[in-house]
Design a protein around this motif. Structure first.
Motif, PDB file in Angstrom:
ATOM      1  N   LEU A 256     -48.094  -1.353   3.652  1.00 43.38           N
ATOM      2  CA  LEU A 256     -48.914  -1.179   4.627  1.00 43.38           C
ATOM      3  C   LEU A 256     -48.308  -2.768   5.657  1.00 43.38           C
ATOM      4  CD1 LEU A 256     -51.738   0.368   4.603  1.00 43.38           C
ATOM      5  CD2 LEU A 256     -50.170   0.754   5.806  1.00 43.38           C
ATOM      6  N   PRO A 257     -48.533  -3.670   5.329  1.00 45.46           N
ATOM      7  CA  PRO A 257     -48.232  -4.913   5.974  1.00 45.46           C
ATOM      8  C   PRO A 257     -46.118  -4.745   6.526  1.00 45.46           C
ATOM      9  CG  PRO A 257     -48.579  -5.731   3.857  1.00 45.46           C
ATOM     10  CD  PRO A 257     -49.016  -4.159   3.554  1.00 45.46           C
TER      11      PRO A 257
ATOM     12  N   GLU B 282     -55.586   3.328   8.147  1.00 43.51           N
ATOM     13  CA  GLU B 282     -54.887   2.187   8.670  1.00 43.51           C
ATOM     14  C   GLU B 282     -54.336   3.322   9.901  1.00 43.51           C
ATOM     15  OE1 GLU B 282     -54.109  -1.103   9.376  1.00 43.51           O
ATOM     16  OE2 GLU B 282     -55.823  -1.789   7.201  1.00 43.51           O
TER      17      GLU B 282
ATOM     18  N   ASP C  33     -38.481  -4.073   4.048  1.00 47.57           N
ATOM     19  CA  ASP C  33     -38.023  -4.850   5.411  1.00 47.57           C
ATOM     20  C   ASP C  33     -36.954  -4.129   6.040  1.00 47.57           C
ATOM     21  OD1 ASP C  33     -39.107  -6.455   7.531  1.00 47.57           O
ATOM     22  OD2 ASP C  33     -38.251  -7.539   6.302  1.00 47.57           O
TER      23      ASP C  33
ATOM     24  N   SER D 260     -51.103  -3.125  -0.056  1.00 53.58           N
ATOM     25  CA  SER D 260     -50.877  -4.053  -0.567  1.00 53.58           C
ATOM     26  C   SER D 260     -49.423  -4.602   0.001  1.00 53.58           C
ATOM     27  CB  SER D 260     -51.520  -5.028  -1.858  1.00 53.58           C
ATOM     28  OG  SER D 260     -50.598  -4.375  -3.147  1.00 53.58           O
ATOM     29  N   GLU D 261     -48.397  -4.653   0.113  1.00 55.85           N
ATOM     30  CA  GLU D 261     -47.069  -4.708   0.062  1.00 55.85           C
ATOM     31  C   GLU D 261     -46.442  -3.609   1.127  1.00 55.85           C
ATOM     32  OE1 GLU D 261     -46.321  -7.035  -1.665  1.00 55.85           O
ATOM     33  OE2 GLU D 261     -48.044  -6.868  -2.859  1.00 55.85           O
TER      34      GLU D 261
ATOM     35  N   ARG E 246     -46.508  -1.582   9.283  1.00 58.58           N
ATOM     36  CA  ARG E 246     -46.847  -2.203   9.850  1.00 58.58           C
ATOM     37  C   ARG E 246     -46.112  -3.149  11.371  1.00 58.58           C
ATOM     38  NH1 ARG E 246     -51.078  -4.831   7.373  1.00 58.58           N
ATOM     39  NH2 ARG E 246     -52.552  -3.145   7.050  1.00 58.58           N
ATOM     40  N   ARG E 247     -45.110  -4.106  10.440  1.00 58.65           N
ATOM     41  CA  ARG E 247     -44.591  -5.064  11.384  1.00 58.65           C
ATOM     42  C   ARG E 247     -42.943  -4.150  11.556  1.00 58.65           C
ATOM     43  NH1 ARG E 247     -44.542  -8.479   7.136  1.00 58.65           N
ATOM     44  NH2 ARG E 247     -42.268  -7.656   5.922  1.00 58.65           N
TER      45      ARG E 247
END
Length: 253
Positions: free
Chosen positions: A94-95, A140, A46, A91-92, A98-99
């Protein structure tokens, strides 16, 4: 210096631009036991994507990056690649992607779907995506590429194995996702002229390496390893040094 190439749009002769910055990731999860430095935590990913964003850079798939470069654009894009097809990508990773409104290319091993990283003798066993997981990533918007069938060093493979790892993996992925993959990634980053020729002959538009040395070009694209220790200062140095030391490359067309 690379030779001029024909522009696919104008037919004029143009010179290739500077080598694109392509980040090489692997697993996204717990980085506590990580002897090969292949894992970043979601929090670190992130922050790294945030660092790119604050500098006007956006992470995209290799397909988007190379298409933009072929148009003479995309200097504000960086390629995001994830090797091996770990289950934690869905699970880790991709989110986080996307953010930040980022795309990515996921290089998977269709001969090891649902298995683990058995090629790594040290460290924890990490689960790989199943066929359903690969299809979910594709749904996705993630570009799916081949990492070979089983993660073998192509420079040491016999002719039959080399063909299976390159062409065979492309066939399996096409059946799995409904689309032939455009990209390949050399396991361990090792390559030689024989491996590059096999990948090109298998029909891939491009291939990613790590440090291809004299074997530059669209089927031996250099990448930069990004790990858990890459804070803002280290990212800045890696980004600047890559642009300074990498020679221009011809873009796939």
């Amino acid at each position: 210096m690379a030779a001029p190439v024909d522009s696919p749009h104008t037919g004029t002769r143009t010179r290739p631009g500077p080598a694109p910055f392509i980040a090489m990731y692997h697993s996204v999860g717990d980085a506590t036991d990580d002897p090969y430095r292949i894992t970043v935590t979601p929090e670190r990913l992130d922050r790294q994507l945030g660092w790119f964003g604050r500098r006007g850079l956006r992470g995209v798939s290799m397909a988007e990056l190379l298409a933009a470069r072929a148009r003479g654009e995309g200097r504000d894009l960086v390629g995001l690649t994830f090797d091996d097809g770990y289950a934690d990508f869905v699970s880790e990773a991709l989110p986080v992607l996307r953010r930040h409104d980022c795309g990515a290319t996921l290089f998977v091993l269709p001969g090891r779907l649902g298995g683990d990283n058995a090629w790594d003798p040290l460290g924890p066993r990490k689960r790989l995506l199943t066929a359903d997981g690969v299809r979910q990533a594709a749904a996705e918007g993630v570009e799916i590429g081949s990492h070979g069938l089983t993660h073998v060093d192509l420079t040491k493979a016999d002719d039959v194995t080399l063909k299976s790892e390159a062409r065979g993996s492309r066939t399996v992925l096409a059946e799995l996702t409904g689309a032939e993959p455009a990209g390949f990634c050399y396991p361990y980053g090792t390559l030689d002229r024989r491996a590059v020729d096999a990948v090109r002959e298998a029909g891939y538009a491009y291939a990613c390496a790590i440090d291809p040395g004299p074997l530059g070009g669209p089927h031996a694209l250099p990448r930069v390893h990004i790990g858990q220790n890459d804070t803002a200062a280290r990212l800045f140095l890696k980004y600047r040094l890559h642009r300074l030391r990498r020679r221009p490359v011809e873009e796939p067309r």
